[in-house]
Motif scaffolding. Sequence first.
Motif, PDB file in Angstrom:
ATOM      1  N   THR A   1      43.791  50.412  43.358  1.00 22.84           N
ATOM      2  CA  THR A   1      44.533  49.439  42.202  1.00 22.84           C
ATOM      3  C   THR A   1      45.550  50.739  41.044  1.00 22.84           C
ATOM      4  O   THR A   1      46.018  51.446  41.615  1.00 22.84           O
ATOM      5  CB  THR A   1      43.132  50.500  41.203  1.00 22.84           C
ATOM      6  OG1 THR A   1      42.099  51.888  41.540  1.00 22.84           O
ATOM      7  CG2 THR A   1      42.173  49.408  41.623  1.00 22.84           C
ATOM      8  N   PRO A   2      46.184  50.013  40.718  1.00 28.61           N
ATOM      9  CA  PRO A   2      45.780  48.972  40.044  1.00 28.61           C
ATOM     10  C   PRO A   2      46.881  46.917  40.703  1.00 28.61           C
ATOM     11  O   PRO A   2      47.196  48.360  41.729  1.00 28.61           O
ATOM     12  CB  PRO A   2      46.589  48.201  39.123  1.00 28.61           C
ATOM     13  CG  PRO A   2      47.425  49.788  38.964  1.00 28.61           C
ATOM     14  CD  PRO A   2      47.241  50.660  39.783  1.00 28.61           C
ATOM     15  N   CYS A   3      46.076  46.832  41.277  1.00 28.14           N
ATOM     16  CA  CYS A   3      46.159  45.080  41.674  1.00 28.14           C
ATOM     17  C   CYS A   3      46.070  43.772  41.410  1.00 28.14           C
ATOM     18  O   CYS A   3      44.415  43.604  39.780  1.00 28.14           O
ATOM     19  CB  CYS A   3      46.018  45.482  43.198  1.00 28.14           C
ATOM     20  SG  CYS A   3      43.676  45.286  43.666  1.00 28.14           S
ATOM     21  N   TYR A   4      46.746  42.947  41.711  1.00 33.05           N
ATOM     22  CA  TYR A   4      45.859  41.665  41.037  1.00 33.05           C
ATOM     23  C   TYR A   4      46.201  40.777  42.733  1.00 33.05           C
ATOM     24  O   TYR A   4      45.756  40.982  43.514  1.00 33.05           O
ATOM     25  CB  TYR A   4      47.540  40.906  40.903  1.00 33.05           C
ATOM     26  CG  TYR A   4      47.954  40.763  39.792  1.00 33.05           C
ATOM     27  CD1 TYR A   4      47.053  39.818  38.366  1.00 33.05           C
ATOM     28  CD2 TYR A   4      48.252  41.727  39.067  1.00 33.05           C
ATOM     29  CE1 TYR A   4      47.791  39.741  36.578  1.00 33.05           C
ATOM     30  CE2 TYR A   4      49.162  41.611  37.132  1.00 33.05           C
ATOM     31  CZ  TYR A   4      48.482  40.860  37.021  1.00 33.05           C
ATOM     32  OH  TYR A   4      48.453  41.681  35.387  1.00 33.05           O
ATOM     33  N   VAL A   5      44.104  40.587  41.557  1.00 31.39           N
ATOM     34  CA  VAL A   5      44.008  39.521  43.468  1.00 31.39           C
ATOM     35  C   VAL A   5      43.778  37.887  42.395  1.00 31.39           C
ATOM     36  O   VAL A   5      43.151  37.697  41.312  1.00 31.39           O
ATOM     37  CB  VAL A   5      42.100  40.283  43.535  1.00 31.39           C
ATOM     38  CG1 VAL A   5      41.809  40.258  42.045  1.00 31.39           C
ATOM     39  CG2 VAL A   5      41.491  39.067  43.846  1.00 31.39           C
ATOM     40  N   TYR A   6      43.673  37.209  43.836  1.00 33.56           N
ATOM     41  CA  TYR A   6      43.753  35.680  43.178  1.00 33.56           C
ATOM     42  C   TYR A   6      42.863  34.901  44.587  1.00 33.56           C
ATOM     43  O   TYR A   6      42.702  34.980  45.273  1.00 33.56           O
ATOM     44  CB  TYR A   6      44.980  35.020  44.045  1.00 33.56           C
ATOM     45  CG  TYR A   6      46.313  35.879  42.934  1.00 33.56           C
ATOM     46  CD1 TYR A   6      45.717  35.250  41.108  1.00 33.56           C
ATOM     47  CD2 TYR A   6      47.429  35.935  42.748  1.00 33.56           C
ATOM     48  CE1 TYR A   6      46.797  35.978  40.507  1.00 33.56           C
ATOM     49  CE2 TYR A   6      48.408  36.774  42.207  1.00 33.56           C
ATOM     50  CZ  TYR A   6      47.886  36.684  40.697  1.00 33.56           C
ATOM     51  OH  TYR A   6      49.546  36.852  39.710  1.00 33.56           O
ATOM     52  N   ASP A   7      42.292  33.619  43.652  1.00 37.76           N
ATOM     53  CA  ASP A   7      40.826  33.327  44.269  1.00 37.76           C
ATOM     54  C   ASP A   7      41.715  31.726  45.082  1.00 37.76           C
ATOM     55  O   ASP A   7      42.088  31.144  43.962  1.00 37.76           O
ATOM     56  CB  ASP A   7      39.809  33.560  43.417  1.00 37.76           C
ATOM     57  CG  ASP A   7      38.768  32.313  43.902  1.00 37.76           C
ATOM     58  OD1 ASP A   7      38.871  31.605  45.060  1.00 37.76           O
ATOM     59  OD2 ASP A   7      37.390  32.443  44.828  1.00 37.76           O
ATOM     60  N   LEU A   8      42.605  31.589  46.087  1.00 29.69           N
ATOM     61  CA  LEU A   8      43.110  30.667  46.132  1.00 29.69           C
ATOM     62  C   LEU A   8      42.129  29.198  46.623  1.00 29.69           C
ATOM     63  O   LEU A   8      42.795  28.135  46.129  1.00 29.69           O
ATOM     64  CB  LEU A   8      44.033  30.902  47.680  1.00 29.69           C
ATOM     65  CG  LEU A   8      45.195  31.820  47.475  1.00 29.69           C
ATOM     66  CD1 LEU A   8      45.766  31.778  48.571  1.00 29.69           C
ATOM     67  CD2 LEU A   8      46.067  31.852  46.618  1.00 29.69           C
ATOM     68  N   ASN A   9      40.882  29.761  47.008  1.00 30.00           N
ATOM     69  CA  ASN A   9      40.129  28.053  46.844  1.00 30.00           C
ATOM     70  C   ASN A   9      39.813  27.703  44.989  1.00 30.00           C
ATOM     71  O   ASN A   9      40.287  26.534  44.765  1.00 30.00           O
ATOM     72  CB  ASN A   9      38.239  28.593  47.004  1.00 30.00           C
ATOM     73  CG  ASN A   9      38.522  29.052  48.341  1.00 30.00           C
ATOM     74  OD1 ASN A   9      39.527  28.671  49.236  1.00 30.00           O
ATOM     75  ND2 ASN A   9      38.102  29.979  48.715  1.00 30.00           N
ATOM     76  N   ILE A  10      39.978  28.458  44.280  1.00 27.98           N
ATOM     77  CA  ILE A  10      39.478  28.575  42.799  1.00 27.98           C
ATOM     78  C   ILE A  10      41.069  27.680  42.418  1.00 27.98           C
ATOM     79  O   ILE A  10      40.914  26.526  42.050  1.00 27.98           O
ATOM     80  CB  ILE A  10      39.436  29.374  41.751  1.00 27.98           C
ATOM     81  CG1 ILE A  10      37.940  30.006  42.213  1.00 27.98           C
ATOM     82  CG2 ILE A  10      40.021  28.459  40.423  1.00 27.98           C
ATOM     83  CD1 ILE A  10      37.953  31.625  40.895  1.00 27.98           C
TER      84      ILE A  10
END
Length: 390
Positions: free
Chosen positions: A22-31
């Motif tokens: 961390t820190p990091c960005y996380v993306y939910d590609l399903n959303i």
Amino acid sequence: MNVATTSFFSPERMASLHEVATPCYVYDLNILGETLNRLQAAVSPRNFHVHYAFKANTDKRILEIVREAGLGADCVSGQEVKCAIDNGFRPNQVAFAGVGKTDAEIQLALQHDIFCFNAESMPELQVIAELAAQTNRVARIALRLNPNVKANTHHYITTGLEENKFGIGMHELSSVVDFVLAHPNLELLGMHVHIGSQITDMEVFRTLCMRVNELQEWFASRRIALKVINVGGGLGVNYHEPDRDAFPNLEQYFDIFSQHLHVRPNQEVHFELGRSLVAQCGALLSRVTYIKQGVQTQFAILDAGMTELIRPALYQAYHKIENLSAIGKTATQRYDVVGPVCESSDCFGKAVDLPETKRGDLIAIRSTGAYGEVMASNYNLRERAPTLYF
Ligand SMILES: *Cc1c(COP(=O)(O)O)cnc(C)c1O
């Protein structure tokens, strides 16, 4: 009682995050995918066209999914135009907006023969015309008009009032239109408005439709046909309930335009959505470095700061903060959640109710998919946060 829960961070996902740096960005590609499916379902029957506002997020994986969904690109700099083309958007899907386009940026866009320049002033049109003439090209133009509509949003993200720097005012419209129509290297394609961002009051969009209808009358009375009516972006998201409202109400939004916009035969309606498409698919992950007792407050000091997410510092934006190490526990404590950067505005939230929070706890700052990573900086010589995908 306020018990921490989250569906973005399911137990299986949590298990994969134990060791995460961390820190990091996380993306939910399903959303993101589901948001774009809903977008498609809303726009197809209405024959509306959507350009994705690149400035909200230019992550490669996100751009790929957006492109595959068939959206065009709405760019506000030469680098964004280049980024769109490098990432497979066709030049005839690229619109270029912005109040201060430089000669080099205009030349780049002309070379690629992009779909349209959203032009914001007479001096800019003169430069576009001159540069287009030098290379024997015709630049398609949508005039960005200042509709003087109040967006009921934060004043820093209001753009459609006469006091703002954006768009062409009514006082000069007639001479601007005459110039475009008379110039052989310019083609008047349409009109463009964009009144601001994070607009959640649908009445504002209804008012915008009325105003666009009036502007259309102005053109019609001069027998000028406009092929494209571009009503911009600005649809807001629910920063307070990112799980309950993971998807924007696109049906309701587009319905307002279906109902209230007077579309003429052979006219296309274009939209430029950014935030509403990508905000909820992103989260910023961080760990607590210290809990510090103040006089009146206790501080949770994170390893993420305004360098990763500047929206709270820049325009007092609210983001939901969750302690992922204490999911299921009751919020019993109050913290000012701050970053490590040497600025008092480096604060993600004041008096945030959380379960008891300790050094090393994993913290999620939600709804950061739009205007998060793209606004990151290296201030204090901090490194860029890496990106993960679910
Ligand atoms: C930023 C911007 C948009 C996108 O706004 P959102 O609020 O993210 O939908 C659209 N058009 C123009 C001209 C912009 O500057």
